[in-house]
Design an enzyme around this catalytic site. Structure first.
Site, PDB file in Angstrom:
ATOM      1  N   GLY A  62      30.891-108.107  28.444  1.00  0.00           N
ATOM      2  CA  GLY A  62      32.343-108.488  28.231  1.00  0.00           C
ATOM      3  C   GLY A  62      32.760-109.495  29.458  1.00  0.00           C
ATOM      4  O   GLY A  62      32.254-109.284  30.525  1.00  0.00           O
ATOM      5  N   GLN A  67      37.822-114.596  34.739  1.00  0.00           N
ATOM      6  CA  GLN A  67      36.691-114.458  35.365  1.00  0.00           C
ATOM      7  C   GLN A  67      35.717-116.055  35.564  1.00  0.00           C
ATOM      8  O   GLN A  67      34.953-115.819  36.429  1.00  0.00           O
ATOM      9  CB  GLN A  67      35.682-113.541  34.790  1.00  0.00           C
ATOM     10  CG  GLN A  67      36.192-112.021  34.913  1.00  0.00           C
ATOM     11  CD  GLN A  67      35.456-111.182  34.480  1.00  0.00           C
ATOM     12  OE1 GLN A  67      35.432-110.701  33.067  1.00  0.00           O
ATOM     13  NE2 GLN A  67      34.632-110.390  35.087  1.00  0.00           N
ATOM     14  N   CYS A 109      31.579-104.681  36.881  1.00  0.00           N
ATOM     15  CA  CYS A 109      32.503-105.889  36.432  1.00  0.00           C
ATOM     16  C   CYS A 109      31.487-106.803  36.952  1.00  0.00           C
ATOM     17  O   CYS A 109      31.079-106.748  37.914  1.00  0.00           O
ATOM     18  CB  CYS A 109      33.837-105.554  37.292  1.00  0.00           C
ATOM     19  SG  CYS A 109      34.873-107.183  36.906  1.00  0.00           S
ATOM     20  N   LEU A 110      31.311-108.073  36.290  1.00  0.00           N
ATOM     21  CA  LEU A 110      30.697-109.105  36.706  1.00  0.00           C
ATOM     22  C   LEU A 110      31.312-109.813  38.079  1.00  0.00           C
ATOM     23  O   LEU A 110      30.750-110.469  38.895  1.00  0.00           O
ATOM     24  CB  LEU A 110      30.654-110.152  35.544  1.00  0.00           C
ATOM     25  CG  LEU A 110      29.935-109.768  34.488  1.00  0.00           C
ATOM     26  CD1 LEU A 110      29.987-110.818  33.293  1.00  0.00           C
ATOM     27  CD2 LEU A 110      28.215-109.588  34.641  1.00  0.00           C
ATOM     28  N   HIS A 151      38.826-102.682  29.645  1.00  0.00           N
ATOM     29  CA  HIS A 151      38.425-103.318  30.815  1.00  0.00           C
ATOM     30  C   HIS A 151      38.620-104.945  30.821  1.00  0.00           C
ATOM     31  O   HIS A 151      39.393-105.300  31.726  1.00  0.00           O
ATOM     32  CB  HIS A 151      36.920-103.125  31.049  1.00  0.00           C
ATOM     33  CG  HIS A 151      36.490-103.853  32.260  1.00  0.00           C
ATOM     34  ND1 HIS A 151      35.886-103.051  33.180  1.00  0.00           N
ATOM     35  CD2 HIS A 151      36.277-104.989  32.520  1.00  0.00           C
ATOM     36  CE1 HIS A 151      35.323-103.963  34.276  1.00  0.00           C
ATOM     37  NE2 HIS A 151      35.691-105.385  33.861  1.00  0.00           N
ATOM     38  N   GLU A 152      38.529-105.517  29.578  1.00  0.00           N
ATOM     39  CA  GLU A 152      38.466-106.852  29.588  1.00  0.00           C
ATOM     40  C   GLU A 152      40.024-107.204  29.466  1.00  0.00           C
ATOM     41  O   GLU A 152      40.606-108.304  29.946  1.00  0.00           O
ATOM     42  CB  GLU A 152      37.789-107.403  28.325  1.00  0.00           C
ATOM     43  CG  GLU A 152      36.234-107.458  28.371  1.00  0.00           C
ATOM     44  CD  GLU A 152      35.734-107.647  29.623  1.00  0.00           C
ATOM     45  OE1 GLU A 152      36.190-108.548  30.250  1.00  0.00           O
ATOM     46  OE2 GLU A 152      34.710-107.256  30.102  1.00  0.00           O
ATOM     47  N   HIS A 155      41.693-107.349  32.618  1.00  0.00           N
ATOM     48  CA  HIS A 155      41.426-108.694  33.459  1.00  0.00           C
ATOM     49  C   HIS A 155      42.662-109.691  32.973  1.00  0.00           C
ATOM     50  O   HIS A 155      42.854-110.660  33.954  1.00  0.00           O
ATOM     51  CB  HIS A 155      40.152-109.271  32.946  1.00  0.00           C
ATOM     52  CG  HIS A 155      39.044-108.970  33.909  1.00  0.00           C
ATOM     53  ND1 HIS A 155      38.883-108.829  35.264  1.00  0.00           N
ATOM     54  CD2 HIS A 155      38.054-108.181  33.334  1.00  0.00           C
ATOM     55  CE1 HIS A 155      37.780-108.402  35.625  1.00  0.00           C
ATOM     56  NE2 HIS A 155      37.009-108.010  34.483  1.00  0.00           N
TER      57      HIS A 155
HETATM   58 ZN    ZN Z   1      35.381-107.170  34.819  1.00  0.00          ZN
END
Ligand code: ZN
Length: 186
Positions: A62, A67, A109-110, A151-152, A155
């Site tokens: 995701g 991000q 998370c990235l 989660h997304e 963001h």
């Molecule tokens: Zn994330």
């Protein structure tokens, strides 16, 4: 959201578009609420394709536009990690319509590499979103898909998973990050 283990990307076909760099915490763009998307044009469609490829390149399942330093309400999700076209979702201006049940699983998370913590999320969610053409559709997600959706969408509201863990655990995570920053590993 990050995958649990690294997945080989060598077999993926060459992509002509731009692979965007994922920004890390504490970049301020991650704490901002993303702007609603109002233009559903070729530029948006291109950005979504670039987001999918950037997500795969970063070993993610995701990725949200903030991000990649684009403060807009756009996210892409593929919990199959490129194995099943039917599990690819591009969600523009997504809204959580309903959330039920409870699941507690480890999350990554990235934008927070190396950090994994257990996070409580709803077990089932219904999300309404627009596609790249501006048409509204609904996604029902359970388990990992529900987690990825929540989660997304977080963001897009400037919320990270470390904002959803206990203060003590968050303190330990921040200490670990500070140590990595000091060692030039962040
Ligand atoms: Zn994330």
């Amino acid at each position: 959201m990050a995958t649990k283990t690294a997945i080989k990307t060598a077999e993926r076909k060459k992509f002509a578009g731009k692979i965007h760099e994922v920004v890390k915490w504490p970049d301020p763009v991650l704490a901002k609420r993303g702007a609603e998307v109002t233009e559903f044009d070729a530029e948006l469609a291109q950005l979504v394709e670039e987001m999918f490829e950037s997500m795969y390149a970063a070993q993610g399942i995701g990725l949200a536009a903030p991000q990649i330093a684009i403060s807009k309400r756009i996210t892409v999700i593929d919990v199959s990690f490129g194995k099943d076209e039917a599990q690819k979702y591009a969600l523009i201006n997504p809204i959580v319509v309903s959330a039920d049940g409870k699941q507690v699983e480890e999350e990554g998370c990235l934008s927070l590499p190396e950090i994994r913590e257990k996070v409580q999320r709803a077990e089932r969610v219904k999300v309404r979103a627009q596609n790249v053409k501006g048409e509204w559709f609904e996604v029902d997600g359970t388990e990992l898909l529900a987690r990825a959706l929540l989660h997304e969408i977080d963001h897009l509201d400037g919320v990270l998973f470390i904002d959803r863990i206990s203060r003590l655990k968050r303190e330990l995570v921040l200490r670990k990050i500070r140590k990595m920053q000091k060692n030039g590993e962040w």
